[in-house]
Design an enzyme around this catalytic site. Structure first.
Site, PDB file in Angstrom:
ATOM      1  N   ASP A 199       0.852  -1.133   0.052  1.00 37.14           N
ATOM      2  CA  ASP A 199      -0.160   0.041  -0.004  1.00 37.14           C
ATOM      3  C   ASP A 199       0.687   1.375   0.061  1.00 37.14           C
ATOM      4  O   ASP A 199       1.808   1.374  -0.631  1.00 37.14           O
ATOM      5  CB  ASP A 199      -0.956  -0.141   1.213  1.00 37.14           C
ATOM      6  N   TYR A 221      -3.837  11.355   1.084  1.00 39.36           N
ATOM      7  CA  TYR A 221      -4.331  10.712  -0.164  1.00 39.36           C
ATOM      8  C   TYR A 221      -4.139  11.958  -0.950  1.00 39.36           C
ATOM      9  O   TYR A 221      -3.804  12.056  -2.436  1.00 39.36           O
ATOM     10  CB  TYR A 221      -5.685  10.139  -0.518  1.00 39.36           C
ATOM     11  N   HIS A 261      -4.561  -7.803  -0.038  1.00 33.72           N
ATOM     12  CA  HIS A 261      -3.958  -6.488   0.095  1.00 33.72           C
ATOM     13  C   HIS A 261      -3.176  -6.449   1.346  1.00 33.72           C
ATOM     14  O   HIS A 261      -1.924  -5.557   1.400  1.00 33.72           O
ATOM     15  CB  HIS A 261      -4.835  -5.346  -0.117  1.00 33.72           C
TER      16      HIS A 261
END
Length: 457
Positions: free
Chosen positions: A228, A376, A433
């Site tokens: 990630d 983000y 993930h």
């Protein structure tokens, strides 16, 4: 048929030209300096001491959580909607009952504190990390320093089950050929690492801070690993200080400025021409379902957090139930996309409720959901291909673990374009993930295999 062959030939020539033109270019990210604390940088310099840290809680904190859970208002889900509309509120009721009546946060704090925690000031921010040394070493051997970096919506806690496999392999039935000293920092703005007070704090700034952390711990050369955001941060470290990074291992990669990605459009028919294996074709096609629709289903949160993270953050920071639903939904469908067809989202097939809720509590008790979401905007807010690091290749030995249920599969051909010194590419037998959290044994095995290859060079 002939038109397709012509298109494939033209595309192949364009890729060859693009790759050939760029193959000898070696660039590094500049090592700059930032100040992310409040106000201006003080003089003289900041305190560089490393301080022990202990996670604590209180009855007041727990009572407040219980009060908020008791006040929860939930709407019933649509019939047979499972996890297709998001977190199923029928299953959420079960989680809330466990959280309210059985989950023991004080016990989990003791578990968190079983590894040594520290804090140190770097570029104006108090950086939290755990530092785990091997309990025993073969005679005449020194441990290999390994920095492991988490992502969103995870935390340093994701690594708790893989750490003993790396630091004490012999006690877990593994060879002690490679024994590691593991450092797991919290990204600034996550858990116990202080959030930036200023705009612009991105993965490159984080990479520089973690590099300075390793130097402060007296490590001149070290291995790094991440998934990630952790994969991007570690990639940026390798781009910035390649002479200090002995090897980079990732289980995810962001490869955006790569002309070779266009081969995905013709890969089902001409996959072998582009270097795709049968396993690649299985994991990528049909492209519309496994890439396009998958991205559409799973990236809504990304658009929100890359544009206006503070708005949804206000709600999540105020409601533990909303926060749990928002975070735990990712541990369902990012672990296996087929889990969206189950009423419980398959959460307890791979994780325990204690582990899942501990991760949620690390966001709730530290009030860091807003600052974690801002990461983000700082990284993606200017566009997907706006940053310098996106066009720089990684010139350090690299290992890649391709877990089959990752959000998007990356064939070795695409990975090698960004990481030309790729030594190890592994098709993992299972997992998604959150690799270290879900499949610690598999990930540890692949890290050890990769390091073995680096050490033989």
């Amino acid at each position: 048929m002939w038109l397709e062959i012509l298109l494939a030939s033209v595309l192949g020539f364009a890729i060859y030209w693009f790759v050939s033109r760029d193959k000898d270019k070696e660039e590094t990210l500049p090592t700059e300096y930032g100040w992310w604390g409040p106000g201006t940088r003080p003089t003289p310099g900041e305190d560089e001491s490393i301080r022990p840290f202990k996670v604590e809680t209180s009855d007041e904190e727990i009572n407040d959580l219980h009060w908020r859970i008791d006040k929860t208002r939930l709407r019933p889900p649509l019939e047979e909607s499972y996890f297709h509309y998001g977190f199923n509120s029928n299953y959420l009721k079960k989680i809330l009952s466990y959280w309210r009546n059985e989950f023991d946060w004080k016990k989990q704090v003791d578990i968190i504190n079983k590894y040594p925690h520290f804090k140190t000031k770097i570029e104006g921010l108090d950086i939290h990390f755990i530092h785990v040394k091997p309990p025993q070493l073969p005679a005449g051997r020194t441990p290999k320093p390994l920095l492991m970096v988490h992502g969103w919506p995870g935390s340093f806690y994701e690594f708790y089950k893989i750490i003993p496999l790396l630091t004490d392999p012999k006690s877990h039935g593994l060879s002690d050929e490679h024994v590691f000293e593991v450092i797991c920092p919290s990204i600034p703005g996550y858990a116990f690492s202080e959030a930036s007070s200023k705009k612009g704090f991105n993965s490159v700034a984080t990479a520089r801070i973690f590099y300075k952390l390793m130097l402060r711990l007296n490590f001149e050369e070290f291995y790094i690993q991440g998934g990630d955001w952790g994969s991007l941060i570690c990639t940026n470290m390798a781009q910035m200080v390649p002479s200090h990074v002995k090897g980079l291992h990732v289980n995810m990669a962001l490869i955006l400025r790569n002309f070779s990605t266009l081969t995905l459009l013709l890969g089902r028919r001409f996959g072998r021409l582009f270097g795709y294996t049968e396993r690649d074709l299985e994991l990528l096609y049909p492209l519309k379902e496994k890439v396009f629709y998958s991205l559409m289903r799973e990236s809504g949160y990304m658009h929100i957090q890359a544009t206006k993270p503070d708005t949804v953050g206000c709600a999540l920071n105020d409601s533990p139930v909303g926060l749990a639903a928002y975070i735990l939904e990712k541990f369902s469908t990012w672990t296996n996309s087929e889990f969206r067809n189950l009423e419980d989202g398959g959460l307890e097939r791979k994780f325990s409720l204690d582990d899942l809720l501990t991760n949620v509590m690390l966001y709730w008790t530290t009030e860091t959901i807003v600052s974690s979401q801002r990461f983000y905007k700082e990284n993606l807010g200017q566009g997907l291909t706006a940053e310098m690091h996106e066009r720089i290749k990684v010139q350090v030995p690299t290992g890649f673990a391709a877990f089959p249920s990752e959000l998007i599969h990356l064939p070795e051909k695409l990975v090698r374009f960004k990481y030309p010194k790729l030594l190890s590419y592994s098709y993992m037998p299972r997992g998604g993930h959150f690799a270290a959290f879900e499949e610690p044994e598999l990930l540890a095995q692949d890290i050890r295999k990769f390091v073995g290859q680096v050490e033989k060079q």
